[in-house]
Scaffold this motif. Sequence first.
Motif, PDB file in Angstrom:
ATOM      1  N   ASN A  12       0.838  -1.196   0.000  1.00 56.84           N
ATOM      2  CA  ASN A  12       0.000   0.000   0.000  1.00 56.84           C
ATOM      3  C   ASN A  12       0.872   1.243   0.000  1.00 56.84           C
ATOM      4  N   LEU A  13       0.545   2.197  -0.849  1.00 51.66           N
ATOM      5  CA  LEU A  13       1.219   3.495  -0.835  1.00 51.66           C
ATOM      6  C   LEU A  13       0.748   4.249   0.401  1.00 51.66           C
ATOM      7  N   MET A  14       1.676   4.686   1.237  1.00 52.38           N
ATOM      8  CA  MET A  14       1.307   5.306   2.517  1.00 52.38           C
ATOM      9  C   MET A  14       0.547   6.619   2.346  1.00 52.38           C
ATOM     10  N   MET A  81       3.634   0.416   2.589  1.00 51.06           N
ATOM     11  CA  MET A  81       3.461  -0.549   3.664  1.00 51.06           C
ATOM     12  C   MET A  81       3.357  -1.938   3.055  1.00 51.06           C
ATOM     13  N   TYR A  82       4.165  -2.866   3.550  1.00 48.35           N
ATOM     14  CA  TYR A  82       4.145  -4.269   3.150  1.00 48.35           C
ATOM     15  C   TYR A  82       3.371  -5.032   4.212  1.00 48.35           C
ATOM     16  N   ARG A  83       2.396  -5.822   3.789  1.00 48.95           N
ATOM     17  CA  ARG A  83       1.662  -6.698   4.703  1.00 48.95           C
ATOM     18  C   ARG A  83       1.534  -8.060   4.053  1.00 48.95           C
ATOM     19  N   ARG A  89       4.144  -6.756   9.042  1.00 48.06           N
ATOM     20  CA  ARG A  89       3.867  -5.435   8.480  1.00 48.06           C
ATOM     21  C   ARG A  89       5.116  -4.588   8.614  1.00 48.06           C
ATOM     22  N   ILE A  90       5.552  -4.033   7.492  1.00 48.93           N
ATOM     23  CA  ILE A  90       6.742  -3.177   7.489  1.00 48.93           C
ATOM     24  C   ILE A  90       6.438  -1.957   6.633  1.00 48.93           C
ATOM     25  N   VAL A 121       5.663   6.462  12.776  1.00 47.17           N
ATOM     26  CA  VAL A 121       4.826   6.483  13.971  1.00 47.17           C
ATOM     27  C   VAL A 121       3.387   6.248  13.552  1.00 47.17           C
ATOM     28  N   GLU A 122       2.748   5.271  14.204  1.00 48.87           N
ATOM     29  CA  GLU A 122       1.348   4.978  13.908  1.00 48.87           C
ATOM     30  C   GLU A 122       0.478   5.697  14.925  1.00 48.87           C
TER      31      GLU A 122
END
Length: 124
Positions: A12-14, A81-83, A89-90, A121-122
């Motif tokens: 996913n593009l952040m 984001m890689y899931r 998740r990275i 930061v989430e």
Amino acid sequence: MAVINLDRVWINLMSTGEAVAAFSADRARRVSVQGENRTYGGGRRRAITQEGHTDVITFTLRRVTTAQRDQLRDWLGRDVMYRDYRGQRIVGTLFDLDIREYKAERDLYDLATTLNGVTWVEGA
């Protein structure tokens, strides 16, 4: 009761949340710290490390369409984001794509790449 089978990797593009999902292969993750050994007086050796961890994951996306290939190419150098279906998740950056064509199917590719994790930061 509904059951969901998760069997793909999602990128996913952040900044927008746009997604690319594909089957994956050859996934490997490496976590490390930056550091070195130094020699001091009397031959004593000490490990000198930096704060934080380096997180790198390599993987191959299988049977990706031309549109997905072009979208991932546009995302090079941007935070994604890689899931995966294991719950990993990275957030990181893709810097290159190794594109392999399918000879029998003109619109499909395998994309090998490496995601280099970044600090994020989430939440608010």
